[in-house]
Scaffold this motif. Structure first.
Motif, short mmCIF file in Angstrom:
data_model
loop_
_atom_site.label_atom_id
_atom_site.label_comp_id
_atom_site.label_asym_id
_atom_site.label_seq_id
_atom_site.Cartn_x
_atom_site.Cartn_y
_atom_site.Cartn_z
N UNK A 49 3.30 17.87 1.70
CA UNK A 49 3.62 16.42 2.04
C UNK A 49 2.51 15.42 1.71
N UNK A 50 1.41 15.73 1.73
CA UNK A 50 0.51 14.55 1.85
C UNK A 50 0.47 13.82 0.41
N UNK A 51 0.71 14.42 -0.70
CA UNK A 51 0.70 13.66 -2.02
C UNK A 51 2.21 12.80 -1.78
N UNK A 52 3.10 13.15 -1.31
CA UNK A 52 4.40 12.41 -1.15
C UNK A 52 4.21 11.17 -0.26
N UNK A 53 3.59 11.50 0.92
CA UNK A 53 3.05 10.25 2.00
C UNK A 53 2.41 9.27 1.23
N UNK A 54 1.47 9.55 0.47
CA UNK A 54 0.67 8.63 -0.36
C UNK A 54 1.42 7.94 -1.47
N UNK A 55 2.09 8.70 -2.26
CA UNK A 55 2.70 8.05 -3.18
C UNK A 55 3.68 7.02 -2.66
N UNK A 56 4.67 7.45 -1.59
CA UNK A 56 5.56 6.53 -1.01
C UNK A 56 4.92 5.16 -0.59
N UNK A 57 3.86 5.43 0.14
CA UNK A 57 2.95 4.29 0.56
C UNK A 57 2.74 3.38 -0.69
N UNK A 58 2.12 3.95 -1.84
CA UNK A 58 1.75 3.15 -2.93
C UNK A 58 3.19 2.33 -3.30
N UNK A 59 4.31 3.11 -3.66
CA UNK A 59 5.21 2.70 -4.20
C UNK A 59 6.02 1.30 -3.40
#
Length: 352
Positions: A49-59
């Motif tokens: 989950x952590x990579x997707x949480x970071x990516x979603x914030x960046x997007x």
């Protein structure tokens, strides 16, 4: 008197007191369950989950949501009565799994890109298992049968789409829809790129700060997810040690006997009621026909477990979005996914 006894605060307080007594009565079992919950969080959930949480914030910071909002508005509104930005949330939710959909829905609400009712529709649509877990952990890891993937995925994700179509009727008279994205005479793609550029300028944070903020926000969310996983792991262990789980299993067995399902799968339903991973693992290790085992696994994946429910509630707690529509959607999703397994088994199920 009865009204005060059934008040939510009274019920929560009684539940907390009961859990405290269970912890005091079974300290070693509770410690083992807590360690097991931390292991699941650190070894499975954190890297997933952590990579997707970071990516979603960046997007979100780059304005990608505004791009999708303008581009997909003509499709999302007629189908689901959700703004086009919901297309981005739906994609991320289906790819990354729960609770990414709830996280992004809350962020869209905070940015005033969706209204409360639209958010309730969106979180009901986008709360699903991720394909990596469904394929790698459930079909291959637990069932040891990759041929289950077509029927299991079709039942689970097909059920999600049907829930989205049903939820379009939710709250029709409660709230006016958010303004539709307009192309202002420009081609749709050009208007989407323009909206993304304006959103990025409005955000204004340099790349370094955006990345730092994304990591910090993702870590805070992962701590909440980990705490809830440990809490429900300890709660289930305490209930099992106290003999409450067998009582619930007896009730489920009675229902299964009435509808013709194998009683041997009742432990899978009980475990899945609280936690997804344990529920599907129990379903896969059952002694019933593979079709019945798959149907129960589809129910567990679609219901989500109270652990996921608690994660979603924590994410939506500051938005004003209600839990009841989400609860109803998960109940219906589980029912639809189970029926779809039986309906599609002869066509997509593995040959015996």
């Amino acid at each position: 008197m009865l009204r005060y006894m059934l008040h939510p605060v009274t019920l929560v307080s009684a539940g907390a007191l009961a859990l405290t007594l269970l912890l005091a009565s079974f300290p070693q079992a509770s410690l083992t369950a807590a360690i097991r919950g931390i292991s699941i969080w650190w070894e499975v959930l954190f890297p997933a989950l952590f990579p997707f949480f970071v990516i979603s914030e960046l997007l979100l910071g780059f304005g990608i949501v505004h791009f999708f909002g303008t581009l997909l508005d003509p499709m999302m509104r007629p189908l689901f009565r959700i703004p086009g930005s919901g297309g981005f949330v739906m994609t991320m939710g289906f790819v990354a799994g729960y609770p990414i959909g709830a996280r992004l829905t809350a962020q869209l609400y905070e940015q005033k890109l969706i209204g409360r009712v639209e958010g309730e529709r969106l979180v009901a649509l986008t709360t699903s298992s991720d394909p990596i877990f469904l394929i790698g952990a459930v079909a291959v890891g637990f069932f040891h049968n990759a041929a289950l993937v077509p029927v299991l995925a079709s039942a689970h994700y097909g059920g999600s789409i049907l829930i989205g179509l049903l939820m379009r009727f939710h709250g029709r008279s409660e709230q006016a829809p958010s303004p539709a994205s307009t192309a202002s005479g420009q081609p749709r793609l050009t208007a989407a790129l323009t909206a993304m550029h304006r959103a990025r300028l409005a955000d204004g944070r340099p790349l370094g700060q955006l990345l730092s903020d994304a990591i910090a926000a993702a870590l805070r969310l992962m701590m909440v997810v980990g705490g809830l996983v440990v809490f429900f792991s300890v709660m289930m262990e305490g209930m099992t040690s106290a003999g409450a789980i067998p009582i619930l299993a007896t009730l489920v067995q009675t229902v299964f006997a009435l509808i013709g399902l194998p009683e041997a799968l009742s432990p899978a339903v009980i475990n899945g009621l609280f936690e997804v991973t344990l529920g599907v693992k129990t379903a896969a290790s059952g002694s019933a026909l593979l079709m019945h085992q798959t149907a129960i696994a589809a129910w567990v994946l679609s219901w989500g477990g109270l652990s996921v429910h608690a994660q979603v509630v924590s994410l939506l707690s500051r938005t004003g979005m209600r839990y009841k529509p989400f609860l109803l959607a998960r109940f219906i999703h589980g029912f639809i996914a189970t029926l779809l397994v039986y309906a599609l088994w002869g066509w997509m199920g593995p040959s015996m």
